[in-house]
Design a protein around this motif. Structure first.
Motif, PDB file in Angstrom:
ATOM      1  N   GLY A 517       0.905  -1.219   0.143  1.00  0.00           N
ATOM      2  CA  GLY A 517      -0.020   0.136  -0.133  1.00  0.00           C
ATOM      3  C   GLY A 517       0.738   1.172  -0.066  1.00  0.00           C
ATOM      4  N   ILE A 518       0.493   2.084   0.791  1.00  0.00           N
ATOM      5  CA  ILE A 518       1.446   3.346   0.674  1.00  0.00           C
ATOM      6  C   ILE A 518       2.790   3.224   1.395  1.00  0.00           C
ATOM      7  N   TYR A 519       2.899   2.152   2.256  1.00  0.00           N
ATOM      8  CA  TYR A 519       3.933   2.034   3.046  1.00  0.00           C
ATOM      9  C   TYR A 519       5.081   1.396   2.159  1.00  0.00           C
ATOM     10  N   GLY A 520       4.596   0.608   0.856  1.00  0.00           N
ATOM     11  CA  GLY A 520       5.451   0.012   0.043  1.00  0.00           C
ATOM     12  C   GLY A 520       6.094   0.860  -0.920  1.00  0.00           C
ATOM     13  N   ILE A 521       5.561   2.040  -0.832  1.00  0.00           N
ATOM     14  CA  ILE A 521       6.125   3.102  -2.010  1.00  0.00           C
ATOM     15  C   ILE A 521       7.729   3.054  -1.695  1.00  0.00           C
ATOM     16  N   SER A 522       8.488   3.534  -2.963  1.00  0.00           N
ATOM     17  CA  SER A 522       9.727   3.544  -2.705  1.00  0.00           C
ATOM     18  C   SER A 522      10.227   4.624  -2.095  1.00  0.00           C
ATOM     19  N   TYR A 523      11.276   4.605  -1.298  1.00  0.00           N
ATOM     20  CA  TYR A 523      11.730   5.721  -0.430  1.00  0.00           C
ATOM     21  C   TYR A 523      12.267   7.075  -1.308  1.00  0.00           C
ATOM     22  N   CYS A 524      12.529   6.589  -2.433  1.00  0.00           N
ATOM     23  CA  CYS A 524      12.895   7.686  -3.493  1.00  0.00           C
ATOM     24  C   CYS A 524      11.758   8.860  -3.637  1.00  0.00           C
ATOM     25  N   LEU A 525      10.498   8.493  -3.274  1.00  0.00           N
ATOM     26  CA  LEU A 525       9.243   9.282  -3.491  1.00  0.00           C
ATOM     27  C   LEU A 525       8.976   9.991  -2.237  1.00  0.00           C
ATOM     28  N   ASN A 526       9.633   9.666  -1.088  1.00  0.00           N
ATOM     29  CA  ASN A 526       9.250  10.573   0.160  1.00  0.00           C
ATOM     30  C   ASN A 526       9.103  12.095   0.160  1.00  0.00           C
ATOM     31  N   SER A 527      10.368  12.329  -0.292  1.00  0.00           N
ATOM     32  CA  SER A 527      10.299  13.971  -0.541  1.00  0.00           C
ATOM     33  C   SER A 527       9.413  14.701  -1.540  1.00  0.00           C
ATOM     34  N   PHE A 528       9.077  13.744  -2.545  1.00  0.00           N
ATOM     35  CA  PHE A 528       8.132  14.262  -3.601  1.00  0.00           C
ATOM     36  C   PHE A 528       6.883  14.327  -3.009  1.00  0.00           C
ATOM     37  N   LEU A 529       6.233  13.312  -2.379  1.00  0.00           N
ATOM     38  CA  LEU A 529       4.828  13.085  -1.582  1.00  0.00           C
ATOM     39  C   LEU A 529       4.992  14.405  -0.616  1.00  0.00           C
ATOM     40  N   GLY A 530       5.883  14.674   0.230  1.00  0.00           N
ATOM     41  CA  GLY A 530       6.003  15.883   1.228  1.00  0.00           C
ATOM     42  C   GLY A 530       5.776  16.965   0.578  1.00  0.00           C
ATOM     43  N   VAL A 531       6.232  17.078  -0.736  1.00  0.00           N
ATOM     44  CA  VAL A 531       5.989  18.277  -1.363  1.00  0.00           C
ATOM     45  C   VAL A 531       4.586  18.530  -2.053  1.00  0.00           C
ATOM     46  N   VAL A 532       4.180  17.339  -2.589  1.00  0.00           N
ATOM     47  CA  VAL A 532       2.638  17.299  -3.208  1.00  0.00           C
ATOM     48  C   VAL A 532       1.859  17.712  -1.930  1.00  0.00           C
ATOM     49  N   ILE A 533       1.748  17.032  -0.899  1.00  0.00           N
ATOM     50  CA  ILE A 533       0.780  17.000   0.135  1.00  0.00           C
ATOM     51  C   ILE A 533       0.737  18.580   0.830  1.00  0.00           C
ATOM     52  N   CYS A 534       2.209  19.046   0.766  1.00  0.00           N
ATOM     53  CA  CYS A 534       2.065  20.831   1.373  1.00  0.00           C
ATOM     54  C   CYS A 534       1.257  21.414   0.437  1.00  0.00           C
ATOM     55  N   MET A 535       1.615  21.351  -1.156  1.00  0.00           N
ATOM     56  CA  MET A 535       1.136  22.352  -1.919  1.00  0.00           C
ATOM     57  C   MET A 535      -0.272  22.111  -2.047  1.00  0.00           C
ATOM     58  N   VAL A 536      -0.925  20.879  -2.168  1.00  0.00           N
ATOM     59  CA  VAL A 536      -2.272  20.543  -2.251  1.00  0.00           C
ATOM     60  C   VAL A 536      -3.083  21.181  -1.167  1.00  0.00           C
ATOM     61  N   VAL A 537      -2.654  20.870   0.130  1.00  0.00           N
ATOM     62  CA  VAL A 537      -3.213  21.416   1.280  1.00  0.00           C
ATOM     63  C   VAL A 537      -2.915  22.937   1.512  1.00  0.00           C
ATOM     64  N   ALA A 538      -2.003  23.542   0.850  1.00  0.00           N
ATOM     65  CA  ALA A 538      -1.998  25.086   0.921  1.00  0.00           C
ATOM     66  C   ALA A 538      -2.970  25.661   0.075  1.00  0.00           C
ATOM     67  N   ILE A 539      -3.137  25.165  -1.174  1.00  0.00           N
ATOM     68  CA  ILE A 539      -4.188  25.391  -2.101  1.00  0.00           C
ATOM     69  C   ILE A 539      -5.521  25.291  -1.647  1.00  0.00           C
ATOM     70  N   VAL A 540      -5.781  24.394  -1.122  1.00  0.00           N
ATOM     71  CA  VAL A 540      -7.319  23.976  -0.565  1.00  0.00           C
ATOM     72  C   VAL A 540      -7.572  24.900   0.563  1.00  0.00           C
ATOM     73  N   VAL A 541      -6.797  24.948   1.558  1.00  0.00           N
ATOM     74  CA  VAL A 541      -6.805  25.835   2.658  1.00  0.00           C
ATOM     75  C   VAL A 541      -6.970  27.355   2.415  1.00  0.00           C
ATOM     76  N   THR A 542      -6.145  27.837   1.140  1.00  0.00           N
ATOM     77  CA  THR A 542      -6.272  29.141   0.860  1.00  0.00           C
ATOM     78  C   THR A 542      -7.739  29.389   0.130  1.00  0.00           C
ATOM     79  N   ALA A 543      -8.143  28.240  -0.849  1.00  0.00           N
ATOM     80  CA  ALA A 543      -9.492  28.403  -1.388  1.00  0.00           C
ATOM     81  C   ALA A 543     -10.442  28.480  -0.381  1.00  0.00           C
ATOM     82  N   ALA A 544     -10.535  28.080   0.750  1.00  0.00           N
ATOM     83  CA  ALA A 544     -11.563  28.049   1.729  1.00  0.00           C
ATOM     84  C   ALA A 544     -11.402  29.170   2.510  1.00  0.00           C
TER      85      ALA A 544
END
Length: 628
Positions: A517-544
């Motif tokens: 599942g999510i835990y099986g994803i390659s460690y190479c993507l950890n920073s990338f996922l952190g970036v995506v989460i930060c940006m998506v949440v920032a955009i959604v909260v700003t829209a609200a």
């Protein structure tokens, strides 16, 4: 075989030269201002700064860990360098022209100015301080295990020698001592790795033979184009890893950005990045080639095929002790390179931690703001010394802890780079995002990134090495010294992977489908996922909560193209919160309904009054007192 007299002489000379450079820079710059101590008066030359950047993040574990990676798992990770180059160009072209003219000491002052929030700046600084101090402690420990095998010195004594040496010259000489010592240490590191490449390739018949052996034994792989995110490495995963690793290390980390902030112009700062990129790719190529050379030496009788051999990095130690010691001085040069790598990494962290503590917490305080340059300079030296003591103590503490704890600690620390990169991307490219959105994205991304890292560490297993052979072994293939070294290193568990989790960590998901599942994803993507989460949440909260208007953001703190787009898209400018609009509509409707109700009542009263007047024969507003 151990180190000979010539080897020990080279090693001792390397450590002494580092200390002398620091003492000399301290004497020359004894009257430097606080900014001169931390930033070299912003007049430093690009080439030495570039060499300092080149070796600032190449620790001793990188040398042994990446060479071990090539040995045990092949060359796919080499593709990471393409991502590194791309990220360095973006840093030079996008970040430096915006942040360098601000003449900041602390990188995170940019966050405060962009979002007008000092507390958010301090939150990013605390994150860096905690990670930086523990990182220094760990930098001192794992190499000490390897150096014990080389020198025979106790692990704790190695920690103290390295920590005390870099604390001494960093405290006395400031950033100039760190940079010019790094220049010397860069030369030592290159020569040390070159010793393995040149001597090793000659011993097996040349680099073409080395490559041929690697090719026929499945070590050469560059274009695994599979998009599967669950595999350990692929072309795409390594590009992503290199790109976000570099943004986290050289773009949003004080220890490296402080280098190009120490130049006099944007152009010089960009030159630092470009020169460092060339040197970094060159040094990493040497380290990777060294791994293949070592494999060419051992491939018929592989020490990793022995029971209990879990860490690929230890073959580097074994190779140096069994091959380089045959030529007096070469092993000493390589061990000096290990020391140089530790000193450069730790001193870089010491300097940056001091800059953060001074610029972000002490200098703004009224008590310290009144300090003279002499007092401020003395305080900065005290901070460096204190930080060095903390690093040594943490190194000693780390030496008493179990491997699993360390591995978890640094996997989580690596995951924290993603949220910080995401925050800077939002600040630079999304001017309509407000403070609530940016801070929400930052903190939620940290929480989720830690959760992901912990889950991966609990559920993933280490992938088996590529094919190993002992067909060429005989009972006397390796001498007793080599066998003793193998046993010592294995028992000591040289832990290269925790400190460079973005470089040498070799975790893969279990085959159990429940884990994929999510835990099986390659460690190479950890920073990338952190970036995506930060940006998506920032955009959604700003829209609200409502977007920024043009007046809310300084256009000089945003990428030019992003600002022009923001000006054109009026739909994004100063839009209020949807909830506020709903409440406003509800309030307006309520008032309107009340107003209409009052009108109807007033009209009814007028009608009733007119009726009374008609019945009594009086007019409105007449006073009836018995007469007309």
């Amino acid at each position: 075989m151990g180190l000979g007299i010539v080897d020990i002489l080279f090693l001792t000379l390397s450590v002494l030269v580092s200390a002398v450079i620091g003492l000399y820079q301290g004497y020359v710059g004894r009257r430097a201002t606080p900014e001169g101590y931390l930033m070299g008066s912003r007049k430093m030359k690009p080439i030495p700064l570039a060499m300092s950047m080149m070796v600032g993040t190449v620790s001793a574990i990188t040398i042994m860990g990446n060479a071990g990676e090539m040995y045990a798992y092949g060359t796919q990770l080499w593709v990471m360098d393409l991502g590194i180059m791309l990220a360095l160009v973006i840093i030079a072209k996008v970040m430096i022209p915006i942040i360098h003219p601000m003449e900041v000491v602390s990188l995170y002052e940019y966050i405060e100015k962009r979002f007008n929030a000092k507390w958010l700046r301090q939150a990013t600084v605390v994150l860096q301080l905690v990670g930086g101090y523990f990182f220094m402690g760990f930098l001192l420990y794992p190499p000490s295990i390897a150096l014990q095998a080389f020198t025979g010195l106790d692990i704790l004594l190695n920690i103290f020698i390295m920590g005390a040496t870099c604390t001494l010259y960093s405290a006395i000489g400031g950033v100039k001592a760190v940079v010019y010592t790094d220049v010397f240490q860069a030369v030592v590191m290159v020569v040390g790795v070159f010793a393995i490449v040149i001597i090793g390739s000659n011993n097996v018949g040349g680099l073409d033979v080395v490559w041929d052996i690697a090719y026929h034994h499945n070590r050469t792989e560059f274009f695994n184009m599979d998009f599967d995110p669950y595999q350990r490495h692929s072309f795409w995963l390594c590009i992503i890893l290199g790109f976000f690793f570099t943004l986290g290390t050289y773009g949003v980390n004080q220890s490296q950005t402080q280098r190009f902030f120490s130049t006099k112009s944007v152009q010089d700062a960009q030159r630092v990045i470009y020169y460092a990129a060339v040197g970094m790719v060159f040094l990493r190529a040497l380290i990777h080639l060294a791994g293949l050379v070592i494999y060419a030496h051992f491939y018929e009788c592989d020490p990793l095929a022995r029971p209990g051999a879990e860490e690929p990095a230890y073959v580097v130690i074994l190779y140096v002790l069994t091959v380089l010691t045959r030529v007096p001085g070469l092993a000493g040069i390589f061990v000096a390179a290990i020391y140089a790598a530790v000193l450069s990494s730790v001193s870089t962290q010491l300097n940056s931690m001091t800059a953060l503590l001074w610029a972000d917490f002490l200098k703004p305080h009224p008590f310290f703001a009144s300090f003279t340059d002499v007092k401020a300079g003395a305080l900065q030296k005290i901070i460096v010394s204190f930080s060095g003591i903390v690093a040594i103590v943490l190194g000693l503490v780390v030496s008493k802890l179990g491997r699993s704890f360390l591995r978890a600690l640094f996997a989580i620390t690596g995951a924290l780079s993603g949220p910080l990169i995401g925050l800077f991307i939002v600040a630079l490219f999304l001017p309509w995002v407000n403070l609530k959105g940016a801070s929400s994205g930052f903190f939620i991304s940290i929480v989720l990134s830690i959760w992901l890292a912990i889950g991966q560490l609990q559920s993933q297993t280490q992938e088996p090495f590529l094919t190993m052979s002992q067909d060429g072994c005989s009972s006397n293939t390796t001498d007793s010294a080599a066998n003793t070294t193998t046993q010592t290193v294995t028992e000591s568990t040289v832990t290269a992977d925790p400190v460079t989790d973005v470089i040498t960590e070799v975790l893969l998901p279990d085959e159990d489908d429940s884990v994929r599942g999510i835990y099986g994803i390659s460690y190479c993507l950890n920073s990338f996922l952190g970036v995506v989460i930060c940006m998506v949440v920032a955009i959604v909260v700003t829209a609200a909560t409502g977007t920024n208007s043009l007046e809310d953001v300084d256009e000089h703190l945003v990428n030019g193209s992003a600002w022009r787009l923001f000006k054109k898209l009026t739909v994004l400018q100063g839009r209020g919160s949807p909830m506020e609009k709903v409440l406003q509509r509800s309030t307006s409707s309520h008032k309107e309904e009340n107003g209409k109700g009052d009108t109807r009542v007033g009209n009814s009263e007028e009608v009733a009054e007119r009726d009374v007047c008609r019945r009594t024969g009086t007019r409105k507003n007449n006073i009836v007192d018995g007469s007309v």
